[in-house]
Design an enzyme around this catalytic site. Structure first.
Site, short mmCIF file in Angstrom:
data_model
loop_
_atom_site.label_atom_id
_atom_site.label_comp_id
_atom_site.label_asym_id
_atom_site.label_seq_id
_atom_site.Cartn_x
_atom_site.Cartn_y
_atom_site.Cartn_z
CE LYS A 64 -6.03 8.35 4.55
NZ LYS A 64 -4.65 7.82 4.61
NE ARG A 71 -1.78 -2.10 1.75
CZ ARG A 71 -0.62 -1.72 2.27
NH1 ARG A 71 0.16 -2.62 2.87
NH2 ARG A 71 -0.23 -0.47 2.19
N1 BES Z 1 -5.09 6.50 0.13
C1 BES Z 1 -3.99 6.28 1.00
C2 BES Z 1 -2.64 6.62 0.34
C3 BES Z 1 -2.41 8.07 0.00
C4 BES Z 1 -1.76 8.91 0.88
C5 BES Z 1 -2.82 8.58 -1.23
C6 BES Z 1 -1.54 10.24 0.55
C7 BES Z 1 -2.61 9.91 -1.57
C8 BES Z 1 -1.97 10.74 -0.68
C9 BES Z 1 -3.94 4.83 1.44
O1 BES Z 1 -5.18 4.20 1.57
C10 BES Z 1 -3.30 4.78 2.78
O2 BES Z 1 -3.88 5.32 3.69
N2 BES Z 1 -2.16 4.11 2.89
C11 BES Z 1 -1.47 3.99 4.12
C12 BES Z 1 -0.98 2.56 4.23
C13 BES Z 1 -0.36 2.25 5.57
C14 BES Z 1 -1.42 2.32 6.64
C15 BES Z 1 0.25 0.87 5.51
C16 BES Z 1 -0.29 4.97 4.10
O3 BES Z 1 0.31 5.14 3.04
O4 BES Z 1 -0.05 5.60 5.13
MN MN Z 2 -6.06 4.50 3.47
#
Ligand code: BES
Ligand code: MN
Ligand code: ZN
Length: 517
Positions: free
Chosen positions: A287, A361
């Site tokens: 990230k 997931r």
């Molecule tokens: N934990 C994150 C989602 C999230 C984002 C929670 C902001 C709280 C605040 C999750 O694991 C994630 O990173 N999801 C990705 C999925 C994508 C790579 C398909 C996302 O939402 O960008």
């Molecule tokens: Mn994530």
């Protein structure tokens, strides 16, 4: 924990520091709410007259503290030094349809006002809430709002300002059976909410999958809950490729924990699955820095289901509840899973990990697959699953997807509980985003972000068989990075707990003979 007392007494010498009243914002001026208020023999006329001259308008979440001398001739009879007036915005009559569906009906507004007042009274010993509370819905809202609003993160060093110590709610119903039930429910909800918030606020260097597991064990022992702990070796042995894959990049190994409330002759068996990523760096699909600090809250789902099973036990609900905590840390170290790795899930499905940041997931799917092996009547999962949830619904409205009847039941329970959950579809045409030539599924479509929340829901759907299922995406609402509002503090919020508790207690009341959905 803040103490709760109900009183019918009309004794103005209530032994409290502050009296709490509410005012609506009508035609730009504050209008004191006195209908349904046990007024303790006080005359509020002078206060009602003085209020518009203070600059306070009764807007939502606005508060004003005034000396109790504004009560005029009654003042000597009042022990409290001050009054706190909290704004409710427009009156308590039903707002727009959407607001009602989002939990802001009359009870929701009262809950928020009581929560806001209790939050503002941090540091005080005691307050009497003179809010409309002469019917059961109102009373529930006021007690729950006040107790849930009276919170401070217990783990903070230096210590935070202590939460309001004692909440006295004045209500004509005080001595009734229904009122004691409302009282018990408010206490259980507040305890569970404080637990969930405490866990979310705990930093990831102190809350690892292992320390989370130890906390769960201590809570289970204290509350008489069953607990089963699968460590990494057992997870590997038993085929949990999703949880193991996500956890393998961290020096803190993953766990899958089941915490169970098992009453005698349960009406139903309900499985709750919580995402418990104690920190989500994104893994090798790292990230950006600005997105990371909030990722200490990526275990909010697990904290919520732990709170829910604890509340079920405290209230001795008539349903069996199995709370599954899918715990792992998502880190990019030498042995981390690589984008293009293929893992084999608990149910045998192979998944190509195209994006290691779509880790939620993976752990949730394994836990769902395991949970349905026990043949529950329904399964609910709750997770900070997608940034797309925040794009679609903002940071105060959660998404709920799943089998339509259960999905809609969740939305209904949320509205009753004063929470905002909006039903979202699982469109078949998006299912192709999960296809890959190399495995049964892939975990993400790296070339498209279209419908990201729904694609994640479709992924989870693959693992629930034909068990009625609902998926609650609380990515935004679980963690409040902005200002406090209503009963919601900064940091962990406990979003989803009131909804889950409403659903569990609802189903606990349903006689076993009634057909299940
Ligand atoms: N934990 C994150 C989602 C999230 C984002 C929670 C902001 C709280 C605040 C999750 O694991 C994630 O990173 N999801 C990705 C999925 C994508 C790579 C398909 C996302 O939402 O960008
Ligand atoms: Mn994530
Ligand atoms: Zn995550």
């Amino acid at each position: 924990m803040t103490i709760l007392e109900l009183t019918t007494s009309c004794d103005p010498r209530l032994n409290v520091d502050v009296l709490v009243l509410a005012a609506a914002h009508i035609d730009q001026t504050p209008v004191l709410l006195t209908d349904g208020v046990v007024n303790q023999g006080l005359d509020f006329t002078a206060l009602a007259t003085a209020l518009p001259t203070t600059g306070f308008t009764g807007e939502l979440d606005a508060v004003i503290r005034v000396p109790s001398s504004v009560l005029g001739s009654d003042v000597r009879a009042v022990r409290a030094d001050s009054l706190l007036i909290v704004g409710t915005g427009p009156g308590l009559a039903a707002g727009s349809g959407d607001e009602t569906a989002l939990g802001a009906d009359r009870a929701g507004v009262l809950r928020r006002a009581a929560g806001c007042a209790a939050r503002e009274l941090a540091g005080m010993d005691s307050a009497a809430f003179l809010l409309p509370a002469d019917d059961l819905d109102d009373l529930r809202a006021v007690t729950e709002g006040a107790l849930v609003g009276a919170y401070a993160w217990s783990g903070r060093v230096p210590a935070p300002t202590a939460p309001l110590g004692r909440v006295v709610v004045a209500t004509a119903l005080a001595d009734s059976v229904e009122a004691s039930a409302a009282e018990a429910r408010a206490i259980a909800l507040a305890e569970a909410t404080a637990l969930a918030r405490d866990l979310v606020n705990e930093p990831p260097n102190r809350l690892t999958p292992q320390t989370f597991t130890q906390r769960a064990r201590a809570i289970a022992d204290d509350a008489g809950l069953g607990i089963e702990i699968l460590d990494e070796a057992l997870l590997r042995e038993q085929g949990f490729g999703g949880i193991v894959g996500v956890g393998q990049g961290s020096v803190h190994p993953p766990f899958l924990v089941r915490v169970s409330w098992v009453p005698e002759n349960p009406a139903q068996r309900i499985a709750l699955i919580g995402k418990g990523i104690t920190f989500d760096s994104g893994g090798l699909s790292l990230k950006p820095p600005a997105s990371m600090p909030e990722m200490k809250s990526d275990m909010a789902g697990a904290a919520t289901v732990l709170g829910a099973v604890l509340a079920a036990a405290r209230l001795e609900l008539g349903v069996r509840v199995d709370a599954w905590l899918a715990l792992a840390e998502n880190m990019p170290t030498a042995d981390a899973q690589r984008p293009s790795d293929i893992v084999t899930m608990r149910d045998g499905t192979t998944v190509e990990v195209t994006n290691t940041d779509a880790e939620g997931r993976l752990v949730m799917a394994d836990a769902l697959a395991r949970a349905i092996e026990d043949k529950p009547d329904c399964v609910l999962d709750i997770a900070t699953l997608t940034g797309a949830q925040i794009i679609a619904l903002g940071d105060r409205v959660s998404g709920v997807m799943g089998t339509p009847p259960l999905r809609d039941e969740v939305a209904r329970c949320a509205a009753e509980a004063g929470e905002a959950f909006w039903p979202m579809p699982l469109p078949e045409h998006l299912r192709s985003a999960l296809e890959t030539p190399f495995a049964g599924l892939r975990n993400a479509d790296i070339s498209s972000r279209a419908g990201g929340m729904l694609v994640a829901g479709l992924f989870l759907r693959e693992f629930v068989g034909d068990v009625p299922w609902a998926h609650l995406d609380i990515a935004g609402p679980a963690y409040n990075e902005k200002s406090p509002w209503g009963a919601t503090p900064v940091g962990g919020t406990g979003a989803g707990l009131a909804t889950l508790l409403a659903l569990l207690s609802d189903r606990g009341r349903r006689p076993p003979s009634e057909p299940l959905r």
